[in-house]
Design an enzyme around this catalytic site. Sequence first.
Site, short mmCIF file in Angstrom:
data_model
loop_
_atom_site.label_atom_id
_atom_site.label_comp_id
_atom_site.label_asym_id
_atom_site.label_seq_id
_atom_site.Cartn_x
_atom_site.Cartn_y
_atom_site.Cartn_z
N ASP A 1 -8.22 -2.17 5.05
CA ASP A 1 -8.25 -1.03 5.96
C ASP A 1 -8.05 0.31 5.25
O ASP A 1 -8.47 1.36 5.74
CB ASP A 1 -7.16 -1.17 7.03
N THR B 1 -0.11 0.67 6.67
CA THR B 1 0.09 -0.41 5.70
C THR B 1 0.30 -1.71 6.45
O THR B 1 0.98 -1.73 7.49
CB THR B 1 1.31 -0.16 4.79
N GLY B 2 -0.28 -2.78 5.94
CA GLY B 2 -0.09 -4.06 6.62
C GLY B 2 -1.29 -4.96 6.41
O GLY B 2 -2.08 -4.75 5.49
N THR C 1 0.83 -1.20 0.00
CA THR C 1 0.00 0.00 0.00
C THR C 1 0.87 1.26 0.00
O THR C 1 2.03 1.19 0.37
CB THR C 1 -0.87 -0.07 1.26
N ARG D 1 -13.27 -8.05 -1.63
CA ARG D 1 -12.63 -7.82 -0.33
C ARG D 1 -12.20 -6.35 -0.20
O ARG D 1 -11.62 -5.78 -1.10
CB ARG D 1 -11.41 -8.73 -0.21
N VAL D 2 -12.51 -5.74 0.92
CA VAL D 2 -12.08 -4.38 1.18
C VAL D 2 -11.19 -4.40 2.42
O VAL D 2 -11.54 -5.01 3.43
CB VAL D 2 -13.28 -3.44 1.40
N1 ASP Z 1 -3.34 -2.71 4.18
C1 ASP Z 1 -3.51 -3.15 2.81
C2 ASP Z 1 -4.77 -3.98 2.72
O1 ASP Z 1 -4.99 -4.79 3.59
C3 ASP Z 1 -2.35 -3.95 2.29
C4 ASP Z 1 -0.98 -3.32 2.43
O2 ASP Z 1 -0.77 -2.46 3.28
O3 ASP Z 1 -0.08 -3.70 1.68
O4 ASP Z 1 -5.48 -3.87 1.74
#
Ligand code: ASP
Length: 327
Positions: free
Chosen positions: A217, A237-238, A186, A214-215
């Site tokens: 955060d 991000t995560g 992200t 799928r959604v």
């Molecule tokens: N947080 C993002 C999600 O779950 C993925 C990411 O941070 O790479 O969609």
Amino acid sequence: MIPVIAIHGGAGTITRADLSAETERDYHAALDRVLQGGQRVLEQGGDALDAVTEAVFRLEECPLFNAGKGAVFTHAGTHELDASIMDGRTLGAGAVACVKTLRNPILAARRVMEDGRHVLLVGEGAEAFARAAGLETVPNDYYFTEARYVQWRRALAEGRAGLLDHDAQALAAQPEPIDADTKMGTVGAVALDARGNLAAATSTGGVTDKRAGRVGDSPLIGAGCYANNRTVAVSCTGSGETFIRLLAAHDVSALMEYRGLPLAEACDRVVMEKLPAIGGRGGLIAVDAQGSVHMPFNTEGMYRGSARAGGSRLTAIYRNAKDEGRG
Ligand code: ASP
């Protein structure tokens, strides 16, 4: 008040072993260009909101990151994007989720905020709204990149749905199957402007091989994005599901507002204690109302950078700050 901007390009299993020196240089250069764009807005007296919009727009345009061009693949082999933005001055916010044809989801999120009637639009409704606002649309295969395709095929072959982008990147680089818990991309930006206004923005393609619909955060205000002039601006991000369950971005603000914690302590409490306690992996970037910046992560690495107006630009990838680049 010296204006400041911080950006991220995702967290995950980013190790020196997986990145060639050339790729590493590409990432530093890309992060530096993005920072430069945001920094210039602030130096010219622009709003925090414009600085984060500019930075995330640039990150979406860069195929190295999992947002806009370069978004990851869903299980169905398509791309579905999410984005959000928040204005700390008014608590105004806008977001779009599950969009498949918008070149720059962050611009659509900003329009939703400016329109003011709703906060979150999804799917075809969000796309129709953005089209009517004159934003650019693209065919779904515009987001295609060979690297994400390889990641996805590898994740499919190993039955590894819902991989964080940079984890999937590490997976694709491994010659042999690797254990299930390695690898995320992200993007996001947070900024404070000369008038003391805070803003945050986040944009993503989500996680590799996610289910259609799928959604995560990233488009959820309070989970992957939050800004409040009284406290802090945060972009996360995560592993999105854990950030949603904790309302991670808002939790940082709440710890500061209700418990009086300083920025770094509030961020670390969320990233290093509360997230891991429920299996959450990732990181966040945050700037507080005094201009302090903190960028913690509980993974091996997080693409990140920060710059003050008139100052030098710092970019980093791994935990050890020795990899820092300066622009
Ligand atoms: N947080 C993002 C999600 O779950 C993925 C990411 O941070 O790479 O969609």
